[in-house]
Design a protein around this motif. Sequence first.
Motif, PDB file in Angstrom:
ATOM      1  N   PHE A   1     -75.005  24.360  15.685  1.00 56.36           N
ATOM      2  CA  PHE A   1     -75.135  24.883  13.897  1.00 56.36           C
ATOM      3  C   PHE A   1     -75.503  26.006  14.042  1.00 56.36           C
ATOM      4  CE2 PHE A   1     -77.351  25.835   9.538  1.00 56.36           C
ATOM      5  CZ  PHE A   1     -76.527  24.879   9.240  1.00 56.36           C
ATOM      6  N   ALA A   2     -74.083  26.690  12.690  1.00 58.01           N
ATOM      7  CA  ALA A   2     -74.285  28.346  12.527  1.00 58.01           C
ATOM      8  C   ALA A   2     -74.877  29.258  13.509  1.00 58.01           C
ATOM      9  CB  ALA A   2     -75.524  28.015  11.462  1.00 58.01           C
ATOM     10  N   ALA A   3     -73.305  28.543  14.613  1.00 56.42           N
ATOM     11  CA  ALA A   3     -74.177  29.560  15.999  1.00 56.42           C
ATOM     12  C   ALA A   3     -73.725  30.631  15.955  1.00 56.42           C
ATOM     13  CB  ALA A   3     -72.122  28.554  16.899  1.00 56.42           C
ATOM     14  N   GLY A   4     -73.225  31.128  14.826  1.00 54.60           N
ATOM     15  CA  GLY A   4     -72.829  32.996  14.599  1.00 54.60           C
ATOM     16  C   GLY A   4     -73.984  33.621  13.893  1.00 54.60           C
ATOM     17  N   CYS A   5     -75.026  32.737  13.924  1.00 57.41           N
ATOM     18  CA  CYS A   5     -76.767  33.433  13.682  1.00 57.41           C
ATOM     19  C   CYS A   5     -77.265  33.738  15.191  1.00 57.41           C
ATOM     20  CB  CYS A   5     -77.251  32.567  12.264  1.00 57.41           C
ATOM     21  SG  CYS A   5     -75.909  32.791  10.974  1.00 57.41           S
ATOM     22  N   SER A   6     -77.633  34.559  15.254  1.00 61.73           N
ATOM     23  CA  SER A   6     -78.911  34.665  16.386  1.00 61.73           C
ATOM     24  C   SER A   6     -80.075  34.438  16.542  1.00 61.73           C
ATOM     25  CB  SER A   6     -78.271  36.390  16.530  1.00 61.73           C
ATOM     26  OG  SER A   6     -79.289  36.664  17.497  1.00 61.73           O
ATOM     27  N   ARG A   7     -80.530  33.708  17.046  1.00 62.92           N
ATOM     28  CA  ARG A   7     -81.733  32.729  16.663  1.00 62.92           C
ATOM     29  C   ARG A   7     -82.225  33.874  17.416  1.00 62.92           C
ATOM     30  NH1 ARG A   7     -78.197  29.748  14.669  1.00 62.92           N
ATOM     31  NH2 ARG A   7     -78.251  27.639  14.580  1.00 62.92           N
TER      32      ARG A   7
ATOM     33  N   ILE B   1     -79.589  30.119   7.251  1.00 65.48           N
ATOM     34  CA  ILE B   1     -80.353  29.381   5.452  1.00 65.48           C
ATOM     35  C   ILE B   1     -79.151  29.123   4.672  1.00 65.48           C
ATOM     36  CG2 ILE B   1     -81.738  29.565   2.970  1.00 65.48           C
ATOM     37  CD1 ILE B   1     -83.512  31.164   4.980  1.00 65.48           C
ATOM     38  N   GLY B   2     -78.088  29.796   4.798  1.00 68.12           N
ATOM     39  CA  GLY B   2     -77.483  29.711   3.516  1.00 68.12           C
ATOM     40  C   GLY B   2     -76.127  28.801   4.202  1.00 68.12           C
ATOM     41  N   ALA B   3     -76.425  28.243   5.339  1.00 72.30           N
ATOM     42  CA  ALA B   3     -74.800  27.759   6.326  1.00 72.30           C
ATOM     43  C   ALA B   3     -75.700  25.923   5.949  1.00 72.30           C
ATOM     44  CB  ALA B   3     -75.365  28.235   7.519  1.00 72.30           C
ATOM     45  N   ALA B   4     -77.196  25.960   5.665  1.00 72.19           N
ATOM     46  CA  ALA B   4     -77.688  24.854   5.680  1.00 72.19           C
ATOM     47  C   ALA B   4     -77.979  23.955   4.360  1.00 72.19           C
ATOM     48  CB  ALA B   4     -79.495  24.893   6.547  1.00 72.19           C
ATOM     49  N   ALA B   5     -77.830  25.370   3.699  1.00 66.94           N
ATOM     50  CA  ALA B   5     -78.337  25.039   2.187  1.00 66.94           C
ATOM     51  C   ALA B   5     -76.603  24.256   1.731  1.00 66.94           C
ATOM     52  CB  ALA B   5     -78.441  26.236   1.367  1.00 66.94           C
TER      53      ALA B   5
ATOM     54  N   LYS C   1     -76.172  21.596  -2.445  1.00 64.67           N
ATOM     55  CA  LYS C   1     -75.785  22.801  -1.771  1.00 64.67           C
ATOM     56  C   LYS C   1     -76.580  23.756  -2.382  1.00 64.67           C
ATOM     57  CE  LYS C   1     -71.055  21.280  -0.678  1.00 64.67           C
ATOM     58  NZ  LYS C   1     -70.803  20.826   0.342  1.00 64.67           N
ATOM     59  N   SER C   2     -77.757  23.715  -2.037  1.00 60.87           N
ATOM     60  CA  SER C   2     -79.049  23.929  -2.739  1.00 60.87           C
ATOM     61  C   SER C   2     -80.185  24.709  -1.556  1.00 60.87           C
ATOM     62  CB  SER C   2     -79.665  23.685  -4.107  1.00 60.87           C
ATOM     63  OG  SER C   2     -80.465  24.530  -4.609  1.00 60.87           O
TER      64      SER C   2
ATOM     65  N   LYS D   1     -85.367  22.645  12.343  1.00 60.57           N
ATOM     66  CA  LYS D   1     -84.260  21.391  13.156  1.00 60.57           C
ATOM     67  C   LYS D   1     -82.634  22.409  13.200  1.00 60.57           C
ATOM     68  CE  LYS D   1     -82.272  16.869  12.379  1.00 60.57           C
ATOM     69  NZ  LYS D   1     -82.712  15.574  11.891  1.00 60.57           N
ATOM     70  N   LYS D   2     -82.526  22.475  12.028  1.00 57.59           N
ATOM     71  CA  LYS D   2     -81.068  23.274  12.052  1.00 57.59           C
ATOM     72  C   LYS D   2     -81.151  24.544  12.628  1.00 57.59           C
ATOM     73  CE  LYS D   2     -78.124  21.148   9.264  1.00 57.59           C
ATOM     74  NZ  LYS D   2     -77.133  20.354   9.651  1.00 57.59           N
ATOM     75  N   PHE D   3     -82.282  25.363  13.058  1.00 54.28           N
ATOM     76  CA  PHE D   3     -82.337  26.519  13.411  1.00 54.28           C
ATOM     77  C   PHE D   3     -82.486  26.196  15.345  1.00 54.28           C
ATOM     78  CE2 PHE D   3     -85.255  29.431  16.804  1.00 54.28           C
ATOM     79  CZ  PHE D   3     -84.465  31.012  15.544  1.00 54.28           C
TER      80      PHE D   3
END
Length: 189
Positions: A143-149, A114-118, A124-125, A136-138
Amino acid sequence: MDREIAVMLLKKYNQEEFHLRHAVTVEAVMRYFAERRGEDVEFWGLAGLLHDVDFEKYPEEHCVKAPELLAEIDAPEELVHAVCSHGYGIVSDVKPEKEMEKILFATDELTGLIGAAALMRPSKSTKDMELKSLKKKFKDKRFAAGCSRDIIRQGAEQLGWELDELLGRTLEAMQEKEDEIEKAFGEIY
């Protein structure tokens, strides 16, 4: 346990802006969930604040070194268990048992996403982010590949929540607590 003591321990082992911001973000999200459930807001917040206490200095011993570091401030066993359980199945064999531990496990990775998406938004919020945009980002694995879905999905499953419910509640928590997160980050960084 006093938050000021917890912050001193956090800062002793974490200096990077990213790690400190993540700590206060997870703290705020945990406080949000505790408030909604009538639970101990301070305790849930401390679990969020200290969940990665050992990660920056000891990444190869994440959740293994934490009990030793938490002993420096005489952290109660319940807090040590919560901190160690957020890495269950990844770097720890300590299973999240209580609802608080399951929420910590479920929201840790998700707050990063969520922080990366913001940060990608013109504002930036999180405040003007919609669940549809987050979903969509999930789904975009690049996108933010380091965040494990997979971990996020596993967290929702442990809680007995649909994925959309976890995404929506955590986004709402970050939206509501965004100003508090910025203030807390400014105070410790």
